[in-house]
Design a protein around this motif. Sequence first.
Motif, PDB file in Angstrom:
ATOM      1  N   PHE A  29       0.564  -1.586  -0.254  1.00  0.00           N
ATOM      2  CA  PHE A  29       0.251   0.221   0.038  1.00  0.00           C
ATOM      3  C   PHE A  29       0.862   1.149  -0.233  1.00  0.00           C
ATOM      4  N   ARG A  30       1.868   1.169   0.819  1.00  0.00           N
ATOM      5  CA  ARG A  30       3.110   2.648   0.995  1.00  0.00           C
ATOM      6  C   ARG A  30       3.317   2.916  -0.047  1.00  0.00           C
ATOM      7  N   LEU A  31       3.557   1.493  -1.402  1.00  0.00           N
ATOM      8  CA  LEU A  31       4.219   1.521  -2.345  1.00  0.00           C
ATOM      9  C   LEU A  31       4.103   2.473  -3.306  1.00  0.00           C
ATOM     10  N   HIS A  32       2.308   1.503  -3.145  1.00  0.00           N
ATOM     11  CA  HIS A  32       1.225   2.268  -4.465  1.00  0.00           C
ATOM     12  C   HIS A  32       0.864   3.889  -3.859  1.00  0.00           C
ATOM     13  N   LEU A  33       0.923   4.338  -2.871  1.00  0.00           N
ATOM     14  CA  LEU A  33       1.104   5.832  -2.576  1.00  0.00           C
ATOM     15  C   LEU A  33       2.250   6.558  -3.060  1.00  0.00           C
ATOM     16  N   LYS A  34       3.258   5.908  -3.012  1.00  0.00           N
ATOM     17  CA  LYS A  34       4.495   6.772  -3.505  1.00  0.00           C
ATOM     18  C   LYS A  34       4.150   7.127  -5.450  1.00  0.00           C
ATOM     19  N   VAL A  35       4.124   5.723  -5.299  1.00  0.00           N
ATOM     20  CA  VAL A  35       3.833   5.842  -7.296  1.00  0.00           C
ATOM     21  C   VAL A  35       2.731   6.344  -7.918  1.00  0.00           C
ATOM     22  N   VAL A  36       1.678   6.738  -7.240  1.00  0.00           N
ATOM     23  CA  VAL A  36       0.678   7.334  -7.445  1.00  0.00           C
ATOM     24  C   VAL A  36       0.930   8.867  -7.112  1.00  0.00           C
ATOM     25  N   PHE A  37       1.585   9.336  -6.340  1.00  0.00           N
ATOM     26  CA  PHE A  37       2.463  10.778  -6.024  1.00  0.00           C
ATOM     27  C   PHE A  37       3.518  11.412  -7.173  1.00  0.00           C
ATOM     28  N   ALA A  38       4.330  10.045  -7.166  1.00  0.00           N
ATOM     29  CA  ALA A  38       5.314  10.652  -8.863  1.00  0.00           C
ATOM     30  C   ALA A  38       4.788  10.911  -9.726  1.00  0.00           C
ATOM     31  N   VAL A  39       3.604   9.796  -9.694  1.00  0.00           N
ATOM     32  CA  VAL A  39       2.873   9.738 -11.100  1.00  0.00           C
ATOM     33  C   VAL A  39       2.510  11.231 -11.188  1.00  0.00           C
ATOM     34  N   GLY A  40       2.011  11.346 -10.377  1.00  0.00           N
ATOM     35  CA  GLY A  40       0.659  12.796 -10.052  1.00  0.00           C
ATOM     36  C   GLY A  40       1.603  14.030 -10.194  1.00  0.00           C
ATOM     37  N   LEU A  41       3.261  14.745  -9.538  1.00  0.00           N
ATOM     38  CA  LEU A  41       4.395  15.005  -9.344  1.00  0.00           C
ATOM     39  C   LEU A  41       4.719  14.932 -11.083  1.00  0.00           C
ATOM     40  N   LEU A  42       4.735  14.089 -11.710  1.00  0.00           N
ATOM     41  CA  LEU A  42       5.225  14.648 -13.167  1.00  0.00           C
ATOM     42  C   LEU A  42       4.132  15.315 -14.011  1.00  0.00           C
ATOM     43  N   TYR A  43       2.681  14.406 -13.949  1.00  0.00           N
ATOM     44  CA  TYR A  43       2.115  15.419 -14.122  1.00  0.00           C
ATOM     45  C   TYR A  43       1.949  17.067 -14.127  1.00  0.00           C
ATOM     46  N   ALA A  44       2.068  16.752 -12.955  1.00  0.00           N
ATOM     47  CA  ALA A  44       2.024  17.974 -12.561  1.00  0.00           C
ATOM     48  C   ALA A  44       2.925  19.328 -12.596  1.00  0.00           C
ATOM     49  N   ALA A  45       4.624  18.832 -12.984  1.00  0.00           N
ATOM     50  CA  ALA A  45       5.122  19.320 -13.849  1.00  0.00           C
ATOM     51  C   ALA A  45       5.235  19.612 -15.329  1.00  0.00           C
ATOM     52  N   SER A  46       4.455  18.343 -15.941  1.00  0.00           N
ATOM     53  CA  SER A  46       4.613  18.504 -16.992  1.00  0.00           C
ATOM     54  C   SER A  46       3.028  19.323 -17.478  1.00  0.00           C
ATOM     55  N   VAL A  47       1.999  20.001 -16.441  1.00  0.00           N
ATOM     56  CA  VAL A  47       1.607  20.068 -16.560  1.00  0.00           C
ATOM     57  C   VAL A  47       2.063  21.858 -16.958  1.00  0.00           C
ATOM     58  N   VAL A  48       2.896  22.470 -16.005  1.00  0.00           N
ATOM     59  CA  VAL A  48       3.361  23.692 -15.790  1.00  0.00           C
ATOM     60  C   VAL A  48       4.031  23.801 -16.634  1.00  0.00           C
ATOM     61  N   ALA A  49       5.204  22.881 -17.636  1.00  0.00           N
ATOM     62  CA  ALA A  49       5.934  22.964 -18.169  1.00  0.00           C
ATOM     63  C   ALA A  49       5.267  23.650 -19.265  1.00  0.00           C
ATOM     64  N   GLY A  50       3.982  23.102 -20.061  1.00  0.00           N
ATOM     65  CA  GLY A  50       3.508  22.798 -21.113  1.00  0.00           C
ATOM     66  C   GLY A  50       2.650  24.455 -20.926  1.00  0.00           C
ATOM     67  N   VAL A  51       2.698  25.130 -19.599  1.00  0.00           N
ATOM     68  CA  VAL A  51       1.872  26.247 -19.695  1.00  0.00           C
ATOM     69  C   VAL A  51       2.471  27.437 -19.410  1.00  0.00           C
ATOM     70  N   VAL A  52       4.273  26.768 -19.558  1.00  0.00           N
ATOM     71  CA  VAL A  52       5.234  28.247 -19.434  1.00  0.00           C
ATOM     72  C   VAL A  52       5.351  28.411 -21.074  1.00  0.00           C
ATOM     73  N   ALA A  53       5.837  27.045 -21.610  1.00  0.00           N
ATOM     74  CA  ALA A  53       5.909  27.274 -23.479  1.00  0.00           C
ATOM     75  C   ALA A  53       5.342  28.055 -23.710  1.00  0.00           C
ATOM     76  N   PHE A  54       3.807  27.482 -23.751  1.00  0.00           N
ATOM     77  CA  PHE A  54       2.870  28.038 -24.747  1.00  0.00           C
ATOM     78  C   PHE A  54       2.492  29.879 -23.932  1.00  0.00           C
ATOM     79  N   SER A  55       3.041  30.738 -22.567  1.00  0.00           N
ATOM     80  CA  SER A  55       2.917  31.820 -22.830  1.00  0.00           C
ATOM     81  C   SER A  55       3.699  32.785 -22.569  1.00  0.00           C
ATOM     82  N   LEU A  56       4.627  31.753 -23.641  1.00  0.00           N
ATOM     83  CA  LEU A  56       6.498  32.461 -23.673  1.00  0.00           C
ATOM     84  C   LEU A  56       5.891  32.900 -25.382  1.00  0.00           C
ATOM     85  N   PRO A  57       6.586  34.207 -25.611  1.00  0.00           N
ATOM     86  CA  PRO A  57       6.545  35.413 -26.436  1.00  0.00           C
ATOM     87  C   PRO A  57       7.698  34.684 -27.936  1.00  0.00           C
ATOM     88  N   GLY A  58       6.935  34.097 -29.099  1.00  0.00           N
ATOM     89  CA  GLY A  58       7.623  33.738 -29.628  1.00  0.00           C
ATOM     90  C   GLY A  58       7.503  34.341 -31.156  1.00  0.00           C
TER      91      GLY A  58
END
Length: 99
Positions: free
Chosen positions: A70-99
């Motif tokens: 159960f603890r391992l599953h929690l860690k995996v879900v947390f890691a996947v959530g962090l990766l998803y959040a980082a990709s969303v933030v990177a996408g928002v930053v990439a599309f908001s830059l003038p270019g």
Amino acid sequence: MPEQSPVPETTVPETTVPDDGTTPAVCPNCGRSFVTDRQRALHVGERHDATPAERRAYEDAREAESDELFRLHLKVVFAVGLLYAASVVAGVVAFSLPG
């Protein structure tokens, strides 16, 4: 047509005794060695007719393993959530830059 060799019913893994002087846990029924008592308890409970004490040890080991899983599953879900959040933030930053 070539004949196929029969598949053995059970496979016994090669085991070694640790050099640190500790005695491995050994199955009282088949003599198989295990690194930990918990692994032995799980083996005895699943493969052999267990005594009431061995059954309690099996249930305790199974519960401990379930908690760890159960603890391992929690860690995996947390890691996947962090990766998803980082990709969303990177996408928002990439599309908001003038270019």
